[in-house]
Write a protein that holds these residues in place. Structure first.
Motif, PDB file in Angstrom:
ATOM      1  N   LYS A 219       0.833  -1.206   0.000  1.00  0.00           N
ATOM      2  CA  LYS A 219       0.000   0.000   0.000  1.00  0.00           C
ATOM      3  C   LYS A 219       0.870   1.258   0.000  1.00  0.00           C
ATOM      4  N   ALA A 220       1.998   1.187   0.683  1.00  0.00           N
ATOM      5  CA  ALA A 220       2.913   2.331   0.706  1.00  0.00           C
ATOM      6  C   ALA A 220       3.425   2.620  -0.697  1.00  0.00           C
ATOM      7  N   ILE A 221       3.791   1.562  -1.416  1.00  0.00           N
ATOM      8  CA  ILE A 221       4.267   1.721  -2.796  1.00  0.00           C
ATOM      9  C   ILE A 221       3.169   2.299  -3.679  1.00  0.00           C
ATOM     10  N   ARG A 222       1.947   1.791  -3.519  1.00  0.00           N
ATOM     11  CA  ARG A 222       0.841   2.258  -4.351  1.00  0.00           C
ATOM     12  C   ARG A 222       0.591   3.755  -4.151  1.00  0.00           C
ATOM     13  N   GLU A 223       0.683   4.221  -2.906  1.00  0.00           N
ATOM     14  CA  GLU A 223       0.453   5.647  -2.661  1.00  0.00           C
ATOM     15  C   GLU A 223       1.573   6.500  -3.247  1.00  0.00           C
ATOM     16  N   MET A 224       2.807   6.012  -3.193  1.00  0.00           N
ATOM     17  CA  MET A 224       3.908   6.743  -3.831  1.00  0.00           C
ATOM     18  C   MET A 224       3.680   6.830  -5.334  1.00  0.00           C
ATOM     19  N   GLU A 225       3.205   5.744  -5.911  1.00  0.00           N
ATOM     20  CA  GLU A 225       2.891   5.741  -7.344  1.00  0.00           C
ATOM     21  C   GLU A 225       1.791   6.751  -7.651  1.00  0.00           C
ATOM     22  N   ASN A 234       9.052  14.943  -9.638  1.00  0.00           N
ATOM     23  CA  ASN A 234       9.609  14.940  -8.288  1.00  0.00           C
ATOM     24  C   ASN A 234      10.687  13.855  -8.194  1.00  0.00           C
ATOM     25  N   VAL A 235      11.935  14.263  -8.317  1.00  0.00           N
ATOM     26  CA  VAL A 235      13.056  13.319  -8.342  1.00  0.00           C
ATOM     27  C   VAL A 235      13.216  12.612  -7.004  1.00  0.00           C
ATOM     28  N   SER A 236      13.081  13.341  -5.904  1.00  0.00           N
ATOM     29  CA  SER A 236      13.257  12.742  -4.581  1.00  0.00           C
ATOM     30  C   SER A 236      12.230  11.634  -4.335  1.00  0.00           C
ATOM     31  N   ALA A 237      10.965  11.916  -4.682  1.00  0.00           N
ATOM     32  CA  ALA A 237       9.912  10.917  -4.500  1.00  0.00           C
ATOM     33  C   ALA A 237      10.159   9.706  -5.389  1.00  0.00           C
ATOM     34  N   ARG A 238      10.622   9.949  -6.592  1.00  0.00           N
ATOM     35  CA  ARG A 238      10.857   8.843  -7.537  1.00  0.00           C
ATOM     36  C   ARG A 238      12.013   7.964  -7.045  1.00  0.00           C
ATOM     37  N   ARG A 239      13.058   8.586  -6.531  1.00  0.00           N
ATOM     38  CA  ARG A 239      14.187   7.809  -6.004  1.00  0.00           C
ATOM     39  C   ARG A 239      13.745   6.990  -4.791  1.00  0.00           C
ATOM     40  N   TYR A 240      12.889   7.592  -3.978  1.00  0.00           N
ATOM     41  CA  TYR A 240      12.416   6.870  -2.803  1.00  0.00           C
ATOM     42  C   TYR A 240      11.551   5.673  -3.208  1.00  0.00           C
ATOM     43  N   LEU A 241      10.716   5.876  -4.230  1.00  0.00           N
ATOM     44  CA  LEU A 241       9.889   4.772  -4.720  1.00  0.00           C
ATOM     45  C   LEU A 241      10.773   3.650  -5.256  1.00  0.00           C
ATOM     46  N   HIS A 243      13.735   2.925  -4.277  1.00  0.00           N
ATOM     47  CA  HIS A 243      14.291   2.265  -3.090  1.00  0.00           C
ATOM     48  C   HIS A 243      13.264   1.299  -2.484  1.00  0.00           C
ATOM     49  N   MET A 244      11.999   1.719  -2.455  1.00  0.00           N
ATOM     50  CA  MET A 244      10.946   0.856  -1.917  1.00  0.00           C
ATOM     51  C   MET A 244      10.811  -0.414  -2.748  1.00  0.00           C
ATOM     52  N   TYR A 245      10.931  -0.278  -4.058  1.00  0.00           N
ATOM     53  CA  TYR A 245      10.856  -1.455  -4.922  1.00  0.00           C
ATOM     54  C   TYR A 245      12.027  -2.406  -4.659  1.00  0.00           C
ATOM     55  N   LEU A 246      13.205  -1.827  -4.421  1.00  0.00           N
ATOM     56  CA  LEU A 246      14.360  -2.668  -4.121  1.00  0.00           C
ATOM     57  C   LEU A 246      14.152  -3.420  -2.806  1.00  0.00           C
ATOM     58  N   GLU A 247      13.593  -2.704  -1.827  1.00  0.00           N
ATOM     59  CA  GLU A 247      13.302  -3.339  -0.541  1.00  0.00           C
ATOM     60  C   GLU A 247      12.255  -4.438  -0.700  1.00  0.00           C
ATOM     61  N   ASP A 248      11.405  -4.291  -1.700  1.00  0.00           N
ATOM     62  CA  ASP A 248      10.340  -5.262  -1.957  1.00  0.00           C
ATOM     63  C   ASP A 248      10.785  -6.347  -2.941  1.00  0.00           C
ATOM     64  N   ALA A 249      12.099  -6.391  -3.193  1.00  0.00           N
ATOM     65  CA  ALA A 249      12.679  -7.392  -4.104  1.00  0.00           C
ATOM     66  C   ALA A 249      12.111  -7.278  -5.516  1.00  0.00           C
ATOM     67  N   MET A 253      11.240  -3.132 -11.295  1.00  0.00           N
ATOM     68  CA  MET A 253      10.335  -1.994 -11.147  1.00  0.00           C
ATOM     69  C   MET A 253      11.096  -0.749 -10.705  1.00  0.00           C
ATOM     70  N   ALA A 254      12.161  -0.962  -9.929  1.00  0.00           N
ATOM     71  CA  ALA A 254      13.006   0.170  -9.535  1.00  0.00           C
ATOM     72  C   ALA A 254      13.651   0.780 -10.777  1.00  0.00           C
ATOM     73  N   ILE A 255      14.145  -0.087 -11.672  1.00  0.00           N
ATOM     74  CA  ILE A 255      14.767   0.397 -12.913  1.00  0.00           C
ATOM     75  C   ILE A 255      13.736   1.139 -13.763  1.00  0.00           C
ATOM     76  N   PHE A 256      12.548   0.545 -13.898  1.00  0.00           N
ATOM     77  CA  PHE A 256      11.488   1.185 -14.687  1.00  0.00           C
ATOM     78  C   PHE A 256      11.144   2.566 -14.109  1.00  0.00           C
ATOM     79  N   THR A 257      11.040   2.645 -12.779  1.00  0.00           N
ATOM     80  CA  THR A 257      10.686   3.914 -12.124  1.00  0.00           C
ATOM     81  C   THR A 257      11.724   4.992 -12.399  1.00  0.00           C
ATOM     82  N   LEU A 258      12.999   4.628 -12.314  1.00  0.00           N
ATOM     83  CA  LEU A 258      14.072   5.600 -12.538  1.00  0.00           C
ATOM     84  C   LEU A 258      14.158   6.008 -14.000  1.00  0.00           C
TER      85      LEU A 258
END
Length: 334
Positions: A219-225, A234-241, A243-249, A253-258
Motif C-alpha cells: 500500500k505504501a508503494i501504491r500511494e507513492m505511485e 519529483n526526483v526525490s519521490a521517484r528515487r524513494y519509490l 528504493h521501496m521497490y528494491l526493498e520489496d525485491a 520496477m526500480a529500474i522502470f521507475t528511474l
C-alpha cells in the motif's frame, strides 16, 4: 505548518478594508496624515507610511486605526516585535476589534509564544471571528503545546469551515500520528482527498509514509505511485519509490521507475547514479558504466566513483584492456 506568508496575507486584507472605509470619510482631506499613510501603504512605501501613521496617532482623530495600520506596516517591514506593540495598543483602545486580536495571535505564534497566541485567538473567537484561520492556528498552538485533544478539536473545526484547507487536514492527521493511531491518520488524509480540491501529491506521499509505519509495503508503494502520477518530475519521490521497490525485491520496477523519471528530468544526475548502482549490483557492468558516465559528465562525483568501480571490476576479473579503456573514458569524460 503555519507559514509566515499567512500573516502578510491577513495584514494586506485588513489594511485594504480600512483604506476603503476611511477614504469615504468626509473629514479625510488630502492633507490628513491617516489618508496619506494609507496611500503610501498601498504604494508599498512602508517606511514613509510609518512616519505618517505615527503623525496620525499624534493627531488623535483615527488613533486606534492608525495604530492598527502601523502594526500592518511594521509587519511588512519585518519588524514583528514592534508591530506587536502596535496591535496591543490597538486592542487597548478598541477591545472589540477582532482583526487586531487575530494578527496579535499570529505574531505571538511566530514568536513561539503559544500560550499568549491561544489567548489572543480565543478572544477573537469570543468576539465572533469564527474562521478557519483561527481554528487552524489554535490547532497548531495546541499541537505544539502537546494538548492533542484540543488540537484535534480545532483542526476539525477548520476543516468543517473550509474543506479545502489542506494544512488543517495535515494537522489533524499529525494529531493521530502523535497518538500512534496511523489508521485514523490514514482515514483523515483520505477524507482530505475526497473533500479538498487542494489535495495533491503530498497527501499520497504522506499516506505512503503512514502505510510504511504500519508495515504495509504494498500500500505504501501504491500511494507513492499515486503521488508521482500528479507529480512526475519529483526526483526525490521517484528515487524513494525505487528504493521501496528494491526493498520489496522488485529491482526491475526500480529500474522502470528511474528510467521513467529520466523521461521527465533528463538532466537528473542522481537518477543516473541510482540506475548505475542497480545495474552494478546485478553485474550488468556495461549498463552500469553508461549510467555512471552520464552522471559524471554532469559533474556528479558519485558517477565517477561508480565508473571507476566498474573499471576495477573488469581489472579484477583479468580484463586489463577493458579496464584501461574505461579509465581513459573517465579521464576524458567521454
Amino acid at each position: 505548518m503555519f507559514r509566515k506568508h499567512w500573516i502578510l496575507r491577513m495584514v494586506n486584507g485588513f489594511a485594504i478594508c480600512l483604506v476603503a472605509v476611511f477614504a469615504l470619510c468626509p473629514k479625510a482631506f488630502a492633507e490628513d496624515y491617516f489618508k496619506a499613510a494609507n496611500e503610501l501603504y498601498d504604494k508599498g512605501e512602508y517606511k514613509q507610511a510609518v512616519k505618517m501613521y505615527r503623525a496620525a496617532i499624534q493627531d488623535g482623530r483615527y488613533e486606534p486605526f492608525a495604530w492598527f495600520n502601523l502594526g500592518n506596516t511594521l509587519v511588512q517591514l519585518g519588524k514583528n516585535n514592534v508591530a506587536m506593540v502596535a496591535y496591543k495598543r490597538t486592542v487597548e483602545l478598541m477591545p472589540d476589534f477582532t482583526k487586531a486580536w487575530v494578527l496579535l495571535g499570529d505574531l505571538y505564534y511566530l514568536g513561539t509564544d503559544y500560550g499568549l497566541a491561544i489567548v489572543a485567538y480565543k478572544r477573537a473567537l469570543e468576539l465572533g471571528e469564527d474562521t478557519d484561520h483561527i481554528h487552524y492556528a489554535l490547532g497548531e498552538c495546541f499541537i505544539k503545546s502537546r494538548s492533542l485533544a484540543l488540537a484535534q478539536k480545532h483542526f476539525e473545526a477548520a476543516t468543517r469551515l473550509n474543506p479545502d484547507r489542506i494544512d488543517a487536514w495535515y494537522g489533524l492527521a499529525e494529531v493521530y500520528e502523535k497518538l500512534g493511531d496511523y489508521e485514523y491518520a490514514i482515514k483523515t488524509l483520505k477524507r482530505a482527498v475526497d473533500n479538498s480540491v487542494a489535495a495533491g501529491a503530498d497527501v499520497h506521499y504522506t499516506l505512503s509514509h503512514y502505510y510504511s509505519k504500519m508495515g504495509q509495503s504494498k500500500k505504501a508503494i501504491r500511494e507513492m505511485e499515486n503521488g508521482l502520477l500528479t507529480d512526475p518530475q519529483n526526483v526525490s519521490a521517484r528515487r524513494y519509490l525505487a528504493h521501496m521497490y528494491l526493498e520489496d525485491a522488485s529491482p526491475w520496477m526500480a529500474i522502470f521507475t528511474l528510467e521513467e523519471g529520466l523521461r521527465f528530468k533528463k538532466d537528473s544526475d542522481q537518477l543516473y547514479v541510482d540506475l548505475g548502482q542497480i545495474y552494478f549490483s546485478q553485474n550488468r557492468f556495461d549498463e552500469a558504466l553508461e549510467n555512471y558516465m552520464s552522471a559524471w559528465k554532469m559533474g556528479n562525483s558519485q558517477g565517477r566513483i561508480g565508473a571507476e568501480n566498474v573499471g576495477n571490476s573488469y581489472y579484477n576479473a583479468g580484463d586489463e584492456a577493458k579496464a584501461q579503456e574505461i579509465y581513459q573514458r573517465i579521464i576524458g569524460k567521454k
